[in-house]
Design an enzyme around this catalytic site. Structure first.
Site, PDB file in Angstrom:
ATOM      1  N   SER A   1     -32.818 -12.540  90.368  1.00 38.14           N
ATOM      2  CA  SER A   1     -31.787 -13.460  89.900  1.00 38.14           C
ATOM      3  C   SER A   1     -31.692 -13.400  88.374  1.00 38.14           C
ATOM      4  O   SER A   1     -31.361 -12.360  87.808  1.00 38.14           O
ATOM      5  CB  SER A   1     -32.083 -14.865  90.416  1.00 38.14           C
ATOM      6  OG  SER A   1     -31.029 -15.748  90.160  1.00 38.14           O
TER       7      SER A   1
ATOM      8  N   ASP B   1     -20.954 -18.768  68.076  1.00 31.82           N
ATOM      9  CA  ASP B   1     -21.593 -17.674  67.328  1.00 31.82           C
ATOM     10  C   ASP B   1     -22.863 -17.173  68.004  1.00 31.82           C
ATOM     11  O   ASP B   1     -23.847 -16.828  67.352  1.00 31.82           O
ATOM     12  CB  ASP B   1     -21.895 -18.106  65.894  1.00 31.82           C
ATOM     13  CG  ASP B   1     -22.869 -19.280  65.817  1.00 31.82           C
ATOM     14  OD1 ASP B   1     -23.065 -19.963  66.845  1.00 31.82           O
ATOM     15  OD2 ASP B   1     -23.442 -19.510  64.729  1.00 31.82           O
TER      16      ASP B   1
ATOM     17  N   HIS C   1     -29.600 -15.116  98.582  1.00 31.86           N
ATOM     18  CA  HIS C   1     -30.052 -14.925  97.207  1.00 31.86           C
ATOM     19  C   HIS C   1     -31.581 -14.902  97.081  1.00 31.86           C
ATOM     20  O   HIS C   1     -32.112 -14.302  96.137  1.00 31.86           O
ATOM     21  CB  HIS C   1     -29.471 -16.042  96.328  1.00 31.86           C
ATOM     22  CG  HIS C   1     -29.676 -15.852  94.874  1.00 31.86           C
ATOM     23  ND1 HIS C   1     -28.989 -14.912  94.124  1.00 31.86           N
ATOM     24  CD2 HIS C   1     -30.507 -16.487  93.994  1.00 31.86           C
ATOM     25  CE1 HIS C   1     -29.368 -14.967  92.873  1.00 31.86           C
ATOM     26  NE2 HIS C   1     -30.294 -15.914  92.763  1.00 31.86           N
TER      27      HIS C   1
END
Length: 445
Positions: free
Chosen positions: A156, A373, A425
């Site tokens: 993951s 940023d 998953h």
């Protein structure tokens, strides 16, 4: 570096502790102290000369696995051919932790009157993303291998770390295995649109098996909207937080267990229907994730590539919940003309604000959600030329990492892929060693 060694079930275990810079991009000093990173190295008998593989855990915010017997599960399969390094990523486990006690009770990020300095705290939290974690891993690698390259296995978010590692230090890697973790090289909005749709589909799959639970879930949500019910930790359980028990829908091991939560949630108190103490305790346990997981969840997607420079996440999960039918925070749970779904890995502002473990971080997360940023953590121009062999398990119905974006990233890095709906998953853990063996075979072909 400090090391403690002991024996456990015919393995030699070395527990290593390293001092690393808080910010690897600056010199260590008063405004850039060191933090501690912990790694557990496991060596089977006869495996002293085997190469190293480092396990990069999912998350963010989850410690490395703690095994009673290292020969079990996927770690046992890795031990056949490797010395296995289980890294507690910064902020987790035995490494320097990120939580309310460690950060806010000491006063380093609080101003006059005990108020949190949101900007300073946000700047600190931003140093716990992929780019810093893989630099920690480089310190560990240099110490344990004598500078030799090693292999990685990333589950993951550990796959996200793998892509960051391949971007910054491809020469440090011999091969990379990724399980459900090929990140999309796109803005987080594109990811969450897909994961909301996948979560809706998993809800519908669940309701086809447990039809009565659809109504039960709606009634619980409506009850929580109108009635104060307290979790064992003392705060009110709201529909927004209740929705997050849907995280279990994304795995093979916990989806069927979800039904047991809903088979008898009610008791009668003074002639009124209330939620049982047992139900509230179980929900509280399911919602008790590490604060780092919640507060950094969108930040791991922020400005991920140079092309995404200058963009903000802007509370993506919160905004997009209003776009996809079934997740609108103001929807009436009892309006059967519209779906009402449990959610997944969608950290809304409300969910963070309502959890005592994450509420003190809320203003700092606001700052991170507006930040534009961010340093890039993935470099597609480097990834497209990588010569490091990569094999990846891509889960067809993955609720957390969209399949189509994973396959695009696989094409970028030249990864060999195993696309399967046999597992969800959590396939790395749920399969024992099946997923690991399949990926190793892919690279051997």
């Amino acid at each position: 570096m400090g090391t403690v060694t002991y024996r456990q079930h015919s393995c030699t275990v070395h527990e290593h502790r390293f001092d690393v810079p808080l910010d690897h991009m600056r010199a260590v000093g008063a405004d850039n102290p060191t933090i501690e990173v912990f790694a557990r190295e496991v060596v089977r008998d006869g495996g002293e000369d085997l190469p190293h593989v480092v396990h990069l855990q999912g998350g963010p915010g989850h410690e490395a696995p703690r095994n009673g017997d290292f020969h079990d599960g996927f770690v046992g399969h890795l031990l056949k051919d490797h010395r296995v390094v289980l890294l507690d990523q910064r902020g987790t486990g035995q490494s320097t932790r990120l939580d309310v006690r460690s950060l806010l009770e000491g006063g380093d990020f609080t101003g006059t009157g005990g108020t949190v300095d949101a900007q300073r705290l946000a700047d600190h939290l931003a140093l716990f993303r992929q780019d810093q974690i893989i630099r920690d891993a480089e310190v560990v690698r240099e110490a344990l291998t004598g500078g030799k390259p090693w292999s990685t296995i990333g589950q993951s978010y550990g796959g996200f770390l793998t892509l960051a590692y391949l971007s910054a230090f491809p020469e440090a890697l011999t091969k990379c295995l990724v399980t459900g973790g090929l990140a999309g090289m796109v803005h987080v909005d594109e990811i969450y649109r897909r994961t909301y749709a996948a979560t809706a589909a998993r809800n519908e799959t669940y309701f086809r098996r447990h039809r009565a639970d659809r109504r039960t879930i709606r009634e619980i949500a409506a009850h929580l909207r109108d009635t104060e019910e307290l979790l064992p930790t003392g705060e009110r359980l709201t529909p927004a937080r209740f929705r997050l028990v849907g995280m279990s829908l994304g795995g093979s091991l916990r989806t069927d267990l979800l039904h047991y939560l809903f088979e008898g949630p009610w008791v009668t108190v003074g002639g009124r229907r209330r939620l049982s103490a047992d139900f509230l305790a179980q929900v509280g346990t399911q919602l008790a994730w590490t604060p780092m997981y919640a507060v950094l969840h969108e930040a791991i997607y922020a400005g991920a590539t140079p092309d995404l420079a200058g963009t903000a996440t802007n509370w993506s999960a919160e905004r997009l919940s209003r776009e996809v039918p079934g997740f609108h925070p103001d929807a009436d749970p009892l309006d059967e003309a519209e779906p009402w779904y449990l959610s997944g890995e969608h950290m809304t502002r409300a969910a963070i604000a309502e959890d005592p473990a994450t509420r003190p971080f809320l203003e700092a997360v606001d700052v991170m959600a507006a930040r534009t940023d961010w340093p890039a953590v993935y470099l597609p121009e480097v990834l497209k030329d990588t010569e490091v062999p990569v094999a990846a398990a891509v889960y067809h119905d993955d609720m957390f990492v969209p399949r189509d974006l994973s396959l695009a990233t696989a094409d970028l890095v030249g990864a060999r892929t195993w696309i399967t709906n046999e597992f969800q998953h959590d396939g790395l853990r749920a399969s024992g060693g099946t997923v690991v063996d399949r990926l190793v075979d892919l690279l051997a072909d």
